[in-house]
Design a protein around this motif. Sequence first.
Motif, PDB file in Angstrom:
ATOM      1  N   CYS A  21       4.924   1.167  -2.563  1.00  0.00           N
ATOM      2  CA  CYS A  21       5.475   0.337  -3.576  1.00  0.00           C
ATOM      3  C   CYS A  21       4.595   0.175  -4.496  1.00  0.00           C
ATOM      4  CB  CYS A  21       5.657  -1.261  -2.846  1.00  0.00           C
ATOM      5  SG  CYS A  21       6.917  -1.230  -1.700  1.00  0.00           S
ATOM      6  N   GLY A  22       3.274   0.037  -4.603  1.00  0.00           N
ATOM      7  CA  GLY A  22       2.327   0.047  -5.522  1.00  0.00           C
ATOM      8  C   GLY A  22       2.639   1.241  -6.642  1.00  0.00           C
ATOM      9  N   TYR A  23       2.758   2.327  -6.025  1.00  0.00           N
ATOM     10  CA  TYR A  23       3.118   3.792  -6.726  1.00  0.00           C
ATOM     11  C   TYR A  23       4.238   3.737  -7.496  1.00  0.00           C
ATOM     12  CZ  TYR A  23       3.796   8.427  -7.668  1.00  0.00           C
ATOM     13  OH  TYR A  23       4.109   9.696  -8.256  1.00  0.00           O
ATOM     14  N   ALA A  24       5.523   2.943  -6.780  1.00  0.00           N
ATOM     15  CA  ALA A  24       6.766   2.951  -7.403  1.00  0.00           C
ATOM     16  C   ALA A  24       6.255   2.040  -8.573  1.00  0.00           C
ATOM     17  CB  ALA A  24       7.653   2.312  -6.452  1.00  0.00           C
ATOM     18  N   ALA A  25       5.960   1.189  -8.556  1.00  0.00           N
ATOM     19  CA  ALA A  25       5.652  -0.106  -9.690  1.00  0.00           C
ATOM     20  C   ALA A  25       4.926   0.450 -10.853  1.00  0.00           C
ATOM     21  CB  ALA A  25       4.931  -1.084  -8.937  1.00  0.00           C
ATOM     22  N   ILE A  26       3.827   1.314 -10.631  1.00  0.00           N
ATOM     23  CA  ILE A  26       3.250   1.879 -11.804  1.00  0.00           C
ATOM     24  C   ILE A  26       4.030   2.930 -12.515  1.00  0.00           C
ATOM     25  CG2 ILE A  26       1.740   3.586 -10.724  1.00  0.00           C
ATOM     26  CD1 ILE A  26       0.664   0.713 -13.243  1.00  0.00           C
ATOM     27  N   ILE A  88     -12.215   7.973   2.349  1.00  0.00           N
ATOM     28  CA  ILE A  88     -11.441   7.286   1.632  1.00  0.00           C
ATOM     29  C   ILE A  88     -11.927   5.881   1.269  1.00  0.00           C
ATOM     30  CG2 ILE A  88     -10.011   6.124   3.582  1.00  0.00           C
ATOM     31  CD1 ILE A  88      -8.709   7.464  -0.101  1.00  0.00           C
ATOM     32  N   VAL A  89     -12.816   5.242   2.027  1.00  0.00           N
ATOM     33  CA  VAL A  89     -13.396   4.058   1.882  1.00  0.00           C
ATOM     34  C   VAL A  89     -14.141   3.906   0.485  1.00  0.00           C
ATOM     35  CG1 VAL A  89     -15.052   2.467   2.739  1.00  0.00           C
ATOM     36  CG2 VAL A  89     -13.483   3.430   4.441  1.00  0.00           C
ATOM     37  N   PRO A  90     -15.293   4.897   0.199  1.00  0.00           N
ATOM     38  CA  PRO A  90     -15.826   4.905  -1.014  1.00  0.00           C
ATOM     39  C   PRO A  90     -14.711   5.203  -2.224  1.00  0.00           C
ATOM     40  CG  PRO A  90     -16.718   6.586   0.136  1.00  0.00           C
ATOM     41  CD  PRO A  90     -16.040   6.027   1.079  1.00  0.00           C
ATOM     42  N   LEU A  91     -13.791   6.121  -1.878  1.00  0.00           N
ATOM     43  CA  LEU A  91     -12.886   6.254  -3.150  1.00  0.00           C
ATOM     44  C   LEU A  91     -12.053   5.072  -3.439  1.00  0.00           C
ATOM     45  CD1 LEU A  91     -11.406   9.685  -2.215  1.00  0.00           C
ATOM     46  CD2 LEU A  91     -12.586   9.306  -4.138  1.00  0.00           C
ATOM     47  N   ILE A  92     -11.469   4.319  -2.464  1.00  0.00           N
ATOM     48  CA  ILE A  92     -10.949   3.012  -2.560  1.00  0.00           C
ATOM     49  C   ILE A  92     -11.786   1.954  -3.392  1.00  0.00           C
ATOM     50  CG2 ILE A  92      -9.968   1.189  -1.746  1.00  0.00           C
ATOM     51  CD1 ILE A  92      -9.057   2.710   0.929  1.00  0.00           C
ATOM     52  N   ARG A 112      -5.338   9.195  -8.706  1.00  0.00           N
ATOM     53  CA  ARG A 112      -4.556  10.475  -8.385  1.00  0.00           C
ATOM     54  C   ARG A 112      -4.999  11.187  -7.116  1.00  0.00           C
ATOM     55  NH1 ARG A 112      -4.474  11.909 -14.400  1.00  0.00           N
ATOM     56  NH2 ARG A 112      -2.273  10.823 -14.874  1.00  0.00           N
ATOM     57  N   TRP A 113      -6.313  10.917  -6.685  1.00  0.00           N
ATOM     58  CA  TRP A 113      -6.790  11.636  -5.433  1.00  0.00           C
ATOM     59  C   TRP A 113      -6.772  10.208  -4.222  1.00  0.00           C
ATOM     60  CZ3 TRP A 113      -7.961  16.635  -4.547  1.00  0.00           C
ATOM     61  CH2 TRP A 113      -7.924  17.315  -5.576  1.00  0.00           C
ATOM     62  N   THR A 114      -7.172   9.328  -4.855  1.00  0.00           N
ATOM     63  CA  THR A 114      -7.168   8.148  -3.770  1.00  0.00           C
ATOM     64  C   THR A 114      -6.015   7.811  -3.162  1.00  0.00           C
ATOM     65  OG1 THR A 114      -8.857   7.131  -5.170  1.00  0.00           O
ATOM     66  CG2 THR A 114      -8.059   5.713  -3.317  1.00  0.00           C
ATOM     67  N   LEU A 115      -4.813   7.578  -3.847  1.00  0.00           N
ATOM     68  CA  LEU A 115      -3.617   7.055  -3.373  1.00  0.00           C
ATOM     69  C   LEU A 115      -2.926   8.291  -2.236  1.00  0.00           C
ATOM     70  CD1 LEU A 115      -1.096   5.088  -3.289  1.00  0.00           C
ATOM     71  CD2 LEU A 115      -0.009   6.645  -5.056  1.00  0.00           C
ATOM     72  N   PRO A 116      -2.716   9.482  -2.476  1.00  0.00           N
ATOM     73  CA  PRO A 116      -2.396  10.413  -1.526  1.00  0.00           C
ATOM     74  C   PRO A 116      -3.316  10.533  -0.136  1.00  0.00           C
ATOM     75  CG  PRO A 116      -2.905  11.486  -3.537  1.00  0.00           C
ATOM     76  CD  PRO A 116      -3.196  10.219  -3.928  1.00  0.00           C
ATOM     77  N   LEU A 117      -4.509  10.144  -0.556  1.00  0.00           N
ATOM     78  CA  LEU A 117      -5.294  10.327   0.771  1.00  0.00           C
ATOM     79  C   LEU A 117      -5.231   9.021   1.419  1.00  0.00           C
ATOM     80  CD1 LEU A 117      -8.649  12.093  -0.750  1.00  0.00           C
ATOM     81  CD2 LEU A 117      -6.747  13.114   0.661  1.00  0.00           C
ATOM     82  N   TRP A 118      -5.339   7.989   0.707  1.00  0.00           N
ATOM     83  CA  TRP A 118      -5.297   6.800   1.420  1.00  0.00           C
ATOM     84  C   TRP A 118      -3.790   6.478   2.137  1.00  0.00           C
ATOM     85  CZ3 TRP A 118      -5.834   1.619  -1.814  1.00  0.00           C
ATOM     86  CH2 TRP A 118      -5.596   0.491  -1.050  1.00  0.00           C
TER      87      TRP A 118
END
Length: 141
Positions: A21-26, A88-92, A112-118
């Motif tokens: 949902c966050g991705y769709a919103a942005i 993913i923790v430090p990336l987030i 661009r890296w964080t979202l797909p990995l998360w």
Amino acid sequence: MFSQAALNASLNGTSAVLLACGYAAIKNGKMKVHKAFMIAAFAVSTVFLASYLIYHYRVGHVPFQGQGWIRPVYFTLLTSHTILAIVIVPLILVTLRRAWLEKFDKHRIIARWTLPLWFYVSVTGVIVYILLYQVYAPHGG
């Protein structure tokens, strides 16, 4: 009966939905909506992590009962999930910090890296739960 493992999978699944949902919103230019979804995803993921650590402290290791072709599939999935869950923790945290400081150019680069990995970690967490606790559930107890 309460299943903390099911709760953990539900939290992972919820996080994945919030991320989508966050991705769709942005993508639709709705920055405030995006921010709300991403903060919610972070909060849910934080609750998940605390619950997961408590669960495994109490229960310990739960062996996978599947046999045959599913074993290498499961352990490949579990290994990629586990490694990326650590990464993913430090990336987030860096991604959220850059947004918080309104460094949006740098935020976009890492997001661009964080979202797909998360998202991958959240979805594979649900798949691991389904395989470990539903499809190939431990016998007894």
